[in-house]
Design a protein around this motif. Structure first.
Motif, PDB file in Angstrom:
ATOM      1  N   LEU A  58       0.857  -1.273   0.149  1.00 31.20           N
ATOM      2  CA  LEU A  58      -0.373   0.414   0.040  1.00 31.20           C
ATOM      3  C   LEU A  58       0.980   1.158   0.237  1.00 31.20           C
ATOM      4  O   LEU A  58       1.773   0.997   0.781  1.00 31.20           O
ATOM      5  CB  LEU A  58      -1.231   0.276   1.210  1.00 31.20           C
ATOM      6  N   ALA A  59       0.335   2.116  -1.090  1.00 28.16           N
ATOM      7  CA  ALA A  59       1.404   3.764  -1.008  1.00 28.16           C
ATOM      8  C   ALA A  59       0.504   4.644  -1.143  1.00 28.16           C
ATOM      9  O   ALA A  59      -0.436   4.297  -1.577  1.00 28.16           O
ATOM     10  CB  ALA A  59       2.381   3.595  -2.115  1.00 28.16           C
ATOM     11  N   ASN A  60       0.787   5.901  -0.458  1.00 33.21           N
ATOM     12  CA  ASN A  60      -0.096   7.291  -0.360  1.00 33.21           C
ATOM     13  C   ASN A  60       0.762   7.614  -1.945  1.00 33.21           C
ATOM     14  O   ASN A  60       2.518   8.110  -2.295  1.00 33.21           O
ATOM     15  CB  ASN A  60       0.728   8.108   0.336  1.00 33.21           C
ATOM     16  N   GLN A  61       0.185   7.645  -3.295  1.00 34.70           N
ATOM     17  CA  GLN A  61      -0.051   8.774  -4.353  1.00 34.70           C
ATOM     18  C   GLN A  61      -0.386  10.412  -4.416  1.00 34.70           C
ATOM     19  O   GLN A  61      -0.413   9.986  -3.361  1.00 34.70           O
ATOM     20  CB  GLN A  61      -0.137   7.918  -5.271  1.00 34.70           C
ATOM     21  N   LYS A  62      -0.087  10.693  -5.648  1.00 34.12           N
ATOM     22  CA  LYS A  62       0.046  12.318  -5.649  1.00 34.12           C
ATOM     23  C   LYS A  62      -1.459  12.313  -4.754  1.00 34.12           C
ATOM     24  O   LYS A  62      -1.668  13.531  -4.443  1.00 34.12           O
ATOM     25  CB  LYS A  62       0.356  12.943  -6.683  1.00 34.12           C
ATOM     26  N   GLY A  63      -2.273  12.049  -6.227  1.00 34.65           N
ATOM     27  CA  GLY A  63      -3.735  11.767  -5.761  1.00 34.65           C
ATOM     28  C   GLY A  63      -4.090  10.756  -5.551  1.00 34.65           C
ATOM     29  O   GLY A  63      -6.400  11.070  -5.163  1.00 34.65           O
TER      30      GLY A  63
END
Length: 136
Positions: A58-63
């Motif tokens: 699980l990763a946080n991306q820009k949007g």
């Protein structure tokens, strides 16, 4: 399992509106992943691995948040099942991008994550790598 403070730190570093969503999704992942995978928490990913290889992350991306589902990449039938469960889901070959929990077909995700024990996953991954080397 990594210490809970590393998980809490990862979640706290996300934008406030994404924190409860990411925590909920990761709890779903934790409950669904078969025994034998190991959980790792880094600055960019929450992951379960089979040895050194990512199984799910699980990763946080820009949007958006992005759930990387490597089994879906290795076994296209799993991607087809997920797409059938949520036709409007934003998917790549091995990832699902989402902003809200409601976008995710939770039961289909559980099934996908639970479908491959670590030994089978490692064997499939090795077979794909071997086939790729033979093409070169």
């Amino acid at each position: 399992m990594p210490d809970s403070s590393a998980f809490d730190d990862f979640i706290a570093a996300l934008p406030a509106e994404r924190q409860p969503i990411a925590a909920h999704v990761w709890q779903l992942v934790r409950r669904a992943v078969p025994p034998g995978y190991t959980e790792h928490i880094g600055p960019k990913y929450l992951e379960f691995r089979a040895g050194p290889d990512m199984y799910v992350g699980l990763a946080n991306q820009k949007g958006h948040l992005s759930l990387h589902l490597v089994p879906m990449y290795l076994m296209p039938a799993l991607q087809e099942q997920l797409a059938a469960a949520a036709p409007k889901l934003k998917m790549g070959k091995g990832c699902v991008n989402f902003k809200r929990m409601e976008e995710l077909p939770q039961e289909a995700l559980r099934e996908l994550l639970a479908a491959t024990p670590p030994a089978e996953y490692a064997a499939r991954l090795q077979a794909v790598r071997s086939a790729s080397r033979k093409k070169d």
